[in-house]
Structures are given as C-alpha cells and as structure tokens.
Design a protein around this motif. Structure first.
Motif, mmCIF file in Angstrom:
data_model
loop_
_atom_site.group_PDB
_atom_site.id
_atom_site.type_symbol
_atom_site.label_atom_id
_atom_site.label_comp_id
_atom_site.label_asym_id
_atom_site.label_seq_id
_atom_site.Cartn_x
_atom_site.Cartn_y
_atom_site.Cartn_z
ATOM 1 N N ALA A 123 0.831 -1.211 0.000
ATOM 2 C CA ALA A 123 0.000 0.000 0.000
ATOM 3 C C ALA A 123 0.866 1.262 0.000
ATOM 4 C CB ALA A 123 -0.929 -0.009 1.216
ATOM 5 N N MET A 124 1.961 1.223 0.758
ATOM 6 C CA MET A 124 2.876 2.382 0.789
ATOM 7 C C MET A 124 3.488 2.606 -0.597
ATOM 8 S SD MET A 124 2.727 3.221 3.936
ATOM 9 C CE MET A 124 1.897 2.406 5.304
ATOM 10 N N ALA A 125 3.935 1.510 -1.223
ATOM 11 C CA ALA A 125 4.587 1.607 -2.535
ATOM 12 C C ALA A 125 3.598 2.121 -3.584
ATOM 13 C CB ALA A 125 5.150 0.246 -2.937
ATOM 14 N N VAL A 126 2.344 1.731 -3.475
ATOM 15 C CA VAL A 126 1.335 2.173 -4.436
ATOM 16 C C VAL A 126 1.075 3.673 -4.293
ATOM 17 C CG1 VAL A 126 -1.131 2.048 -4.985
ATOM 18 C CG2 VAL A 126 0.224 -0.055 -4.822
ATOM 19 N N VAL A 127 0.911 4.137 -3.073
ATOM 20 C CA VAL A 127 0.663 5.576 -2.867
ATOM 21 C C VAL A 127 1.842 6.386 -3.412
ATOM 22 C CG1 VAL A 127 0.353 7.380 -1.113
ATOM 23 C CG2 VAL A 127 -0.931 5.236 -0.951
ATOM 24 N N LYS A 128 3.035 5.900 -3.161
ATOM 25 C CA LYS A 128 4.240 6.564 -3.687
ATOM 26 C C LYS A 128 4.189 6.608 -5.222
ATOM 27 C CE LYS A 128 8.016 8.460 -2.464
ATOM 28 N NZ LYS A 128 7.849 9.739 -1.811
ATOM 29 N N ALA A 129 3.872 5.468 -5.834
ATOM 30 C CA ALA A 129 3.825 5.402 -7.310
ATOM 31 C C ALA A 129 2.764 6.337 -7.880
ATOM 32 C CB ALA A 129 3.554 3.962 -7.753
ATOM 33 N N MET A 130 1.726 6.585 -7.099
ATOM 34 C CA MET A 130 0.652 7.473 -7.570
ATOM 35 C C MET A 130 0.993 8.950 -7.389
ATOM 36 S SD MET A 130 -2.781 5.463 -6.320
ATOM 37 C CE MET A 130 -3.923 6.526 -7.197
ATOM 38 N N GLY A 131 2.179 9.234 -6.821
ATOM 39 C CA GLY A 131 2.529 10.638 -6.583
ATOM 40 C C GLY A 131 1.955 11.173 -5.287
ATOM 41 N N GLY A 132 1.439 10.265 -4.439
ATOM 42 C CA GLY A 132 0.855 10.672 -3.159
ATOM 43 C C GLY A 132 1.930 10.998 -2.142
ATOM 44 N N PHE A 176 -2.551 14.111 -8.106
ATOM 45 C CA PHE A 176 -1.561 14.060 -7.008
ATOM 46 C C PHE A 176 -0.237 14.696 -7.450
ATOM 47 C CE2 PHE A 176 -3.293 10.078 -4.578
ATOM 48 C CZ PHE A 176 -4.415 10.789 -4.251
ATOM 49 N N VAL A 177 0.189 14.402 -8.674
ATOM 50 C CA VAL A 177 1.463 14.944 -9.157
ATOM 51 C C VAL A 177 1.360 16.459 -9.289
ATOM 52 C CG1 VAL A 177 3.053 14.973 -11.130
ATOM 53 C CG2 VAL A 177 2.198 12.796 -10.236
ATOM 54 N N LYS A 178 0.213 16.911 -9.783
ATOM 55 C CA LYS A 178 -0.014 18.358 -9.904
ATOM 56 C C LYS A 178 0.084 19.022 -8.522
ATOM 57 C CE LYS A 178 -1.136 22.104 -11.887
ATOM 58 N NZ LYS A 178 -0.130 22.639 -12.782
ATOM 59 N N MET A 179 -0.547 18.421 -7.548
ATOM 60 C CA MET A 179 -0.563 18.990 -6.196
ATOM 61 C C MET A 179 0.805 18.861 -5.509
ATOM 62 S SD MET A 179 -3.751 20.014 -5.168
ATOM 63 C CE MET A 179 -4.103 19.616 -3.448
ATOM 64 N N SER A 180 1.423 17.695 -5.597
ATOM 65 C CA SER A 180 2.612 17.442 -4.769
ATOM 66 C C SER A 180 3.896 17.909 -5.425
ATOM 67 C CB SER A 180 2.720 15.951 -4.422
ATOM 68 O OG SER A 180 2.877 15.159 -5.571
ATOM 69 N N GLN A 181 3.939 17.884 -6.756
ATOM 70 C CA GLN A 181 5.183 18.268 -7.429
ATOM 71 C C GLN A 181 5.007 19.516 -8.278
ATOM 72 O OE1 GLN A 181 6.691 14.630 -9.369
ATOM 73 N NE2 GLN A 181 5.784 13.512 -7.682
ATOM 74 N N ASN A 182 3.793 20.027 -8.346
ATOM 75 C CA ASN A 182 3.510 21.248 -9.108
ATOM 76 C C ASN A 182 3.910 21.098 -10.577
ATOM 77 O OD1 ASN A 182 2.610 23.858 -9.514
ATOM 78 N ND2 ASN A 182 4.536 24.821 -8.889
ATOM 79 N N ILE A 183 3.688 19.917 -11.147
ATOM 80 C CA ILE A 183 3.911 19.733 -12.582
ATOM 81 C C ILE A 183 2.704 19.000 -13.162
ATOM 82 C CG2 ILE A 183 6.447 19.762 -12.627
ATOM 83 C CD1 ILE A 183 6.382 16.709 -12.537
ATOM 84 N N SER A 184 2.509 19.178 -14.460
ATOM 85 C CA SER A 184 1.388 18.511 -15.124
ATOM 86 C C SER A 184 1.902 17.306 -15.895
ATOM 87 C CB SER A 184 0.706 19.479 -16.092
ATOM 88 O OG SER A 184 0.198 20.578 -15.365
ATOM 89 N N ILE A 185 1.198 16.192 -15.754
ATOM 90 C CA ILE A 185 1.527 15.023 -16.572
ATOM 91 C C ILE A 185 0.307 14.684 -17.417
ATOM 92 C CG2 ILE A 185 3.261 14.088 -14.998
ATOM 93 C CD1 ILE A 185 1.116 12.036 -14.086
ATOM 94 N N GLY A 186 0.537 14.078 -18.562
ATOM 95 C CA GLY A 186 -0.555 13.799 -19.488
ATOM 96 C C GLY A 186 -1.358 12.582 -19.076
ATOM 97 N N ALA A 187 -2.604 12.544 -19.563
ATOM 98 C CA ALA A 187 -3.484 11.416 -19.265
ATOM 99 C C ALA A 187 -2.937 10.113 -19.838
ATOM 100 C CB ALA A 187 -4.883 11.688 -19.822
ATOM 101 N N ALA A 188 -2.093 10.233 -20.870
ATOM 102 C CA ALA A 188 -1.575 9.033 -21.518
ATOM 103 C C ALA A 188 -0.381 8.441 -20.760
ATOM 104 C CB ALA A 188 -1.159 9.356 -22.949
ATOM 105 N N GLU A 189 0.141 9.195 -19.833
ATOM 106 C CA GLU A 189 1.332 8.735 -19.110
ATOM 107 C C GLU A 189 1.093 7.376 -18.450
ATOM 108 O OE1 GLU A 189 4.827 10.454 -16.336
ATOM 109 O OE2 GLU A 189 3.816 11.562 -17.901
ATOM 110 N N ALA A 190 2.044 6.440 -18.685
ATOM 111 C CA ALA A 190 1.885 5.091 -18.139
ATOM 112 C C ALA A 190 2.043 5.104 -16.619
ATOM 113 C CB ALA A 190 2.918 4.164 -18.757
ATOM 114 N N LEU A 191 1.324 4.219 -15.955
ATOM 115 C CA LEU A 191 1.459 4.101 -14.501
ATOM 116 C C LEU A 191 2.749 3.343 -14.182
ATOM 117 C CD1 LEU A 191 -2.214 3.084 -13.586
ATOM 118 C CD2 LEU A 191 -1.127 5.323 -13.247
ATOM 119 N N PRO A 192 3.529 3.845 -13.208
ATOM 120 C CA PRO A 192 4.734 3.104 -12.811
ATOM 121 C C PRO A 192 4.338 1.729 -12.272
ATOM 122 C CG PRO A 192 4.599 5.230 -11.654
ATOM 123 C CD PRO A 192 3.306 5.034 -12.363
#
Ligand SMILES: *[C@@H]1O[C@H](CO)[C@@H](O)[C@H](O)[C@H]1NC(C)=O
Ligand SMILES: *[C@@H]1O[C@H](CO)[C@@H](O)[C@H](O)[C@H]1NC(C)=O
Ligand SMILES: *[C@@H]1O[C@H](CO)[C@@H](O)[C@H](O)[C@H]1NC(C)=O
Ligand SMILES: *[C@@H]1O[C@H](CO)[C@@H](O)[C@H](O)[C@H]1NC(C)=O
Ligand SMILES: *[C@@H]1O[C@H](CO)[C@@H](O)[C@H](O)[C@H]1NC(C)=O
Ligand SMILES: *[C@@H]1O[C@H](CO)[C@@H](O)[C@H](O)[C@H]1NC(C)=O
Length: 407
Positions: free
Chosen positions: A88-97, A383-399
């Motif tokens: 669960a920790m690894a998943v939240v991390k992968a999601m940019g949480g 999450f990435v927008k909020m936590s890293q202040n960058i935009s990623i595309g909808a097509a971006e693959a999930l880690p």
C-alpha cells in the motif's frame, strides 16, 4: 586554519548536518502546510485497514514473517499482513501521493484484537504490531500519516460507542444513533477522561522499529479528533467546540509538533476560532463542488488549511471522469486546500499476489486492476499536480509496483 580550529570542526559539522527529511515535522504557516520550509500538499489515499482489517476471512495462513493470523469471527477482524501494508505504501508513492489517512492506526477499541479490547486500560500489545509496521514503512517510503482517534459509528474497529458503553451509557449506533444521550461522548467528564487515557496509551507507545513514540515520530503528521463526528442527527455538525479544544490541547500537550485536525463531519463555524485546530475537513459522497466551495469560504475567513478527507465517485456515488477532473481543478487552484484523500485503496492479498482484496462498499480502488486504470490515472495526474507542481498527461503510463513490494 589554526590547529585548534580542527577541534571545533566536529561540533560545527554536527550543528549544520542536514536533518533527514523524514525527521522533519510538517508545520503550518497560516493556510499553508510546510515541509523543510517549502509548501507541502497532503495528497493520498484512505487506507482504513492498515491496523486491523475486516476483508480477509479467514486470514491468510500463518507464516513466520507475518504479523499475526489472529481472527475474531463475529466482526471478521484480522490483522493485515506486513506484505499488504508495504504494498500500500509503494502504491501511494507510485501514484505521486504524499500521505495516507488511516482509521485503524488510531481507532482500535472494543474487540479482542483491538488496542483496548475493554475499557479498563489494559493494552493488547499484539494490536500494535501492524500499526508499528505501517508507521515504519510509511517513514521508509517518505509517506506521512493522518490518523483519526475515534469513529462516529459502531464498526468492527470500534469508536465512540465503546467509550459510551464502558462508562455506563448503554447505546449502540443501530438503536440509539438519534438518542440525545450520545452527546455524553463529548459532555460527560468520565467518558472524556477515558477517551484521553486511550489517546495517551496510543501516543506514548514506543515503536520498536524506530524507537520513537507515535507522539514524537513526525511520520504521523496529524491526529484527527475522529472520523465523521456528529451529534444525534447524522450530519448535524453538533460537536461541542469546547470538546474539540480540550482534545486538541491534550494531543498537543503529548505531541507538541503534531498538526490537529477537526474531525467533525463538515466545517462547523463555531469551531473556526479554535486555536488548536490546524486543519478543517469534510467528506463527499458524492463529490460536490458547491459544498467544497462553501467550506473553503469558511476556512478562508480564518486563514486555515482545508483537507477533503474522503470522497467517493464510484459505485452508488457515481460521477463521471469529467466531474472528477472539474473537482480536482477546484482543489488544485485554491490556496486554502492543504490536500485530499480519495476513498479508498485496497491491494493484493499479499503474500498471494494473484488476487485483489475487495471491500463491499462499492468504492474499492485497486492499483493494477485494469478496470480501475482510467480513474487511477486521473488521481495520479492530480496528485502529481498537487505534490510536485507539474502537469503530466493522461496518456502517461502508470509506474509498475512489484508484488510483494520491497520493504
Ligand atoms: C509564512 O506566511 C507569511 C505570510 O503569508 C509569509 O510572509 C512567510 O514567508 C511564510 N513563511 C514561510 C516559511 O513560508
Ligand atoms: C482488564 O480486563 C481484561 C479482560 O477481562 C483482564 O484480563 C485484565 O486483567 C483487566 N485489567 C485490569 C487492569 O483490570
Ligand atoms: C457521567 O457518567 C457517569 C457514568 O454513567 C455518571 O455517573 C455521571 O454522573 C455522569 N456525569 C455527568 C456530569 O453527567
Ligand atoms: C532501539 O533501542 C534498543 C535498546 O536500546 C536497541 O537495541 C535497538 O537497536 C534500537 N533500535 C533502533 C531501530 O534504533
Ligand atoms: C456547531 O457546534 C456547536 C457547538 O460548538 C453546536 O451547538 C451547533 O449545533 C453545531 N452546529 C452548527 C450547524 O453550527
Ligand atoms: C508552481 O509552478 C508555477 C509554474 O512553474 C509557479 O509559478 C508556481 O510558483 C509554483 N507553485 C509552487 C507552490 O511552487
């Protein structure tokens, strides 16, 4: 350099040595949360089962490295495996949480597997094992934790009704939810004292993986009065401001660097002046931009942060992906939003990595389940927008996240 200067070096080096990021507390400046003096957003998942679960029955067969296989059949309660917690920790991390909100890291009363099985103050040490592991693994993954201290309802993990029953108020959620006597949880001095003893037992516990108490470990960045607290009418916001202040003062006396969250179900305007409250919050079933904006107006009036503590958009609260995107946009654009956590994340039945665990409320999200990929990608973008202040595309693959996840 004079020779004597060398003697000064070690002391000088120690003073300026960087403190590891995981040892720094999350702090608050007005309506902004900070980590290392930089703005920090609390975004992640609700994972209510980290300390005690109800979804695997009977629990996974014993293996030496697992926490426990204890099972309490009447409530289907069992301790989650270490592997489930770590995944669960690894998943939240992968999601940019950046964080997890988890009821059972704090709410654990009233059944034989709880921290407090009875109200007499005797602690069931076994119940600390999965909580200790979760706090330790969160720390290793750079994830922070928000932890409610009790629950408004009578679910398997316990809540306010345990403190009421232990102290002479024979009430249950099923028959007495609307009984005025439920206010004794907030108003009766004996009940309040017993809740405080429970809080003390929790916060002073030393985690053997870190040798830190929960009060001292900054991994737990916030304690919340409780989950969805109400008075006799569901959603009535009837939680006495004096009680919120008293519990806030108590938590901060034990843990001065913790942030304190008002767990009233919604923002009660009589609570806005409570100095001890660092964060106000509300829950959304379904998501509602109007309700969100009304809440934000209230917290803006006192310049404090707001946390959308739960929101569901699947199952019986179904909202379209477009609705979700609009909802996220409001959260991303308000300077008063400290963060948000969706309801709710489940993973594999680790050590069995071939099956997912399901919860029956219709809101289960599973990273790696193909039927959830579109929504998980939208959550990750946010999450990435909020936590890293960058935009990623909808097509971006999930880690990818391996199962079992490395500890
Ligand atoms: C805290 O907030 C004040 C007022 O908005 C601002 O001037 C100051 O720079 C902030 N401090 C930090 C450490 O962000
Ligand atoms: C509390 O109750 C439990 C279960 O009945 C019992 O084993 C324990 O000794 C009691 N502790 C105290 C301090 O009375
Ligand atoms: C609180 O509850 C206890 C136990 O039921 C009772 O004896 C006491 O009178 C109550 N106190 C008040 C102020 O109602
Ligand atoms: C915790 O303290 C004990 C006793 O001093 C020590 O043996 C152990 O190595 C410490 N563990 C950690 C993780 O620091
Ligand atoms: C807010 O809290 C106060 C107690 O502080 C309570 O009297 C009131 O009913 C609550 N509800 C609303 C809607 O303000
Ligand atoms: C986020 O990025 C934008 C554009 O690069 C920048 O103007 C803004 O200051 C950043 N916000 C924070 C909180 O870092």
């Amino acid at each position: 350099m004079k020779p004597s200067d060398f003697l000064l070096l070690p002391a000088w080096a120690a003073i300026t040595a960087a403190v590891a990021i995981e040892d720094l507390p999350i702090t608050r400046n007005g309506s902004t949360l900070l980590l290392d003096n930089k703005p920090w957003k609390a975004v992640g998942a609700n994972i209510y089962w980290l300390g005690l679960d109800e979804n695997v029955s009977p629990p996974f067969p014993s293996s030496p490295e697992e926490v426990s296989t204890d099972y309490y059949a009447p409530l289907k309660a069992s301790y989650p495996t270490k592997g489930r917690i770590t995944e669960a920790m690894a998943v939240v991390k992968a999601m940019g949480g950046t964080m997890i909100r988890s009821h059972t890291l704090g709410v654990s009363t009233g059944n034989p597997l709880s921290l407090w099985p009875t109200g007499n103050g005797t602690v069931n040490d076994k119940a600390f094992a999965p909580i200790d592991w979760a706090v330790y693994q969160a720390r290793r993954h750079g994830i922070r934790l928000m932890v409610p201290l009790t629950d408004n309802f009578d679910y398997y993990h316990g809540g306010k009704y345990n403190f009421l029953r232990w102290n002479g108020f024979d009430l249950t959620q099923q028959k007495d939810e609307r009984n005025l006597a439920v206010m004794a949880f907030f108003n009766n001095a004996t009940v309040v004292a017993s809740f405080k003893r429970y809080i003390s037992a929790l916060l002073t516990h030393v985690n053997p993986y870190t040798n830190l108490t929960y009060a001292d470990d900054p991994t737990i960045f916030a304690y919340e009065t409780g989950n969805e607290l109400c008075g006799p009418v569901w959603g009535d916001l009837n939680v006495p401001a004096s009680w919120v202040r008293e519990i806030g003062q108590y938590v901060k006396s034990l843990a001065p660097r913790k942030l304190f969250v008002d767990g009233t179900y919604g923002v009660n305007r009589t609570h806005l002046v409570i100095e001890e409250v660092d964060i106000f919050s509300d829950h959304f079933y379904p998501i509602s931009i109007n309700k969100l904006k009304a809440d934000l107006d209230l917290v803006a009036s006192v310049n404090k942060p707001y946390f959308a503590g739960e929101y569901g958009w699947l199952g019986n609260a179904a909202s379209s992906d477009a609705d979700m995107v609009s909802w996220y946009k409001v959260l991303e654009q308000s300077p008063f939003v400290a963060g948000d956590a969706f309801w709710s994340l489940f993973g594999h039945n680790v050590p069995d990595c071939n099956s997912f665990i399901n919860h029956n409320d219709g809101f289960t999200m599973q990273y790696g389940n193909p039927s959830h990929t579109t929504q998980i990608k939208l959550v990750r973008q946010h999450f990435v927008k909020m936590s890293q202040n960058i935009s990623i595309g909808a097509a971006e693959a999930l880690p990818s996240v391996p199962c079992p996840a490395p500890t």
